[in-house]
Design an enzyme around this catalytic site. Sequence first.
Site, mmCIF file in Angstrom:
data_model
loop_
_atom_site.group_PDB
_atom_site.id
_atom_site.type_symbol
_atom_site.label_atom_id
_atom_site.label_comp_id
_atom_site.label_asym_id
_atom_site.label_seq_id
_atom_site.Cartn_x
_atom_site.Cartn_y
_atom_site.Cartn_z
ATOM 1 C CG ASP A 8 42.761 44.214 47.376
ATOM 2 O OD1 ASP A 8 43.647 44.540 48.177
ATOM 3 O OD2 ASP A 8 41.809 43.458 47.661
ATOM 4 C CB THR A 12 40.480 41.678 44.937
ATOM 5 O OG1 THR A 12 39.968 42.684 45.822
ATOM 6 C CG2 THR A 12 40.140 42.053 43.497
ATOM 7 N NE ARG A 39 39.717 40.320 54.160
ATOM 8 C CZ ARG A 39 40.738 40.921 53.582
ATOM 9 N NH1 ARG A 39 41.954 40.842 54.085
ATOM 10 N NH2 ARG A 39 40.554 41.609 52.462
ATOM 11 C CB SER A 116 48.997 43.329 48.400
ATOM 12 O OG SER A 116 48.589 42.647 49.566
ATOM 13 C CG ASN A 117 46.832 46.643 53.256
ATOM 14 O OD1 ASN A 117 47.270 47.743 52.953
ATOM 15 N ND2 ASN A 117 45.579 46.468 53.661
ATOM 16 C CE LYS A 149 45.782 48.194 48.497
ATOM 17 N NZ LYS A 149 45.119 47.100 47.766
ATOM 18 C CB SER A 173 39.687 46.759 45.489
ATOM 19 O OG SER A 173 39.621 46.264 46.814
ATOM 20 C CG ASN A 175 38.621 44.683 50.310
ATOM 21 O OD1 ASN A 175 37.931 43.910 50.967
ATOM 22 N ND2 ASN A 175 39.798 44.338 49.811
ATOM 23 C CG PHE A 177 38.692 49.522 52.962
ATOM 24 C CD1 PHE A 177 40.034 49.812 52.798
ATOM 25 C CD2 PHE A 177 38.306 48.197 53.124
ATOM 26 C CE1 PHE A 177 40.987 48.804 52.785
ATOM 27 C CE2 PHE A 177 39.251 47.190 53.115
ATOM 28 C CZ PHE A 177 40.594 47.486 52.939
ATOM 29 C CG ASP A 178 41.804 48.971 48.094
ATOM 30 O OD1 ASP A 178 42.517 49.989 48.115
ATOM 31 O OD2 ASP A 178 42.193 47.868 47.657
#
Length: 225
Positions: A8, A12, A39, A116-117, A149, A173, A175, A177-178
Amino acid sequence: MATTLAFDVYGTLIDTHGVSLALQGMVGTRAAEFSRHWRDKQLEYSFRRGLMQHYASFATCTRDALEYTCESLGLPLDVEQRQLLLDAYRTLPAFDDVKRGLENSRAAGFRMFAFSNGAADAVDTLLETAGIRGFFDDVVSCDEVKSFKPNPGVYAHFLRRAATPGASAWLVSSNPFDVIGAMSAGMRAAWVRRSPQAVFDPWGIAPSVTVAELTTLAAAIGVAD
């Protein structure tokens, strides 16, 4: 097949709060609060657009989140200031541990991708500016499938692009959630717990490994493998 790592990017490898210096000159002591709200809203907008199947780029989510944050916090930045912040978002710094952590992972023989997003060109610029683009075999963007994601489809897209089965692939990551999204899609995952105060979501799904910084990642994955 060599183990594949999907890193990520935002939060990250790259410090999304790197805009705080620019913000200090605009909002003073509220810079950290502003950065945090921006963010959080950026991620919320990506989640909502993914669920609604009403896609707009991550850059659009970032811009809209900035507009919301200005209004929400009562800090009406002018057009020039907002553009300066959006420009700063394209050249954010890497965390201090990133370069050495990527060197360790490369030396361990892992295949390495940025995942990545963000749109591929934006991520390429970000990684080049941070001096770390050369560590990665490729950039895989969720923009390629017009979602974000943790949609299961974006992890399946990564596995196709990286030509690897889920059993041989790790998401890396900071995150939660990721991490949960990747593990639910059949990958393993390393949670980079960058703050001792960070809390992992209590969903009954634990990260495959947890590290405090990327310098210890290769060793942790090596033990888990």
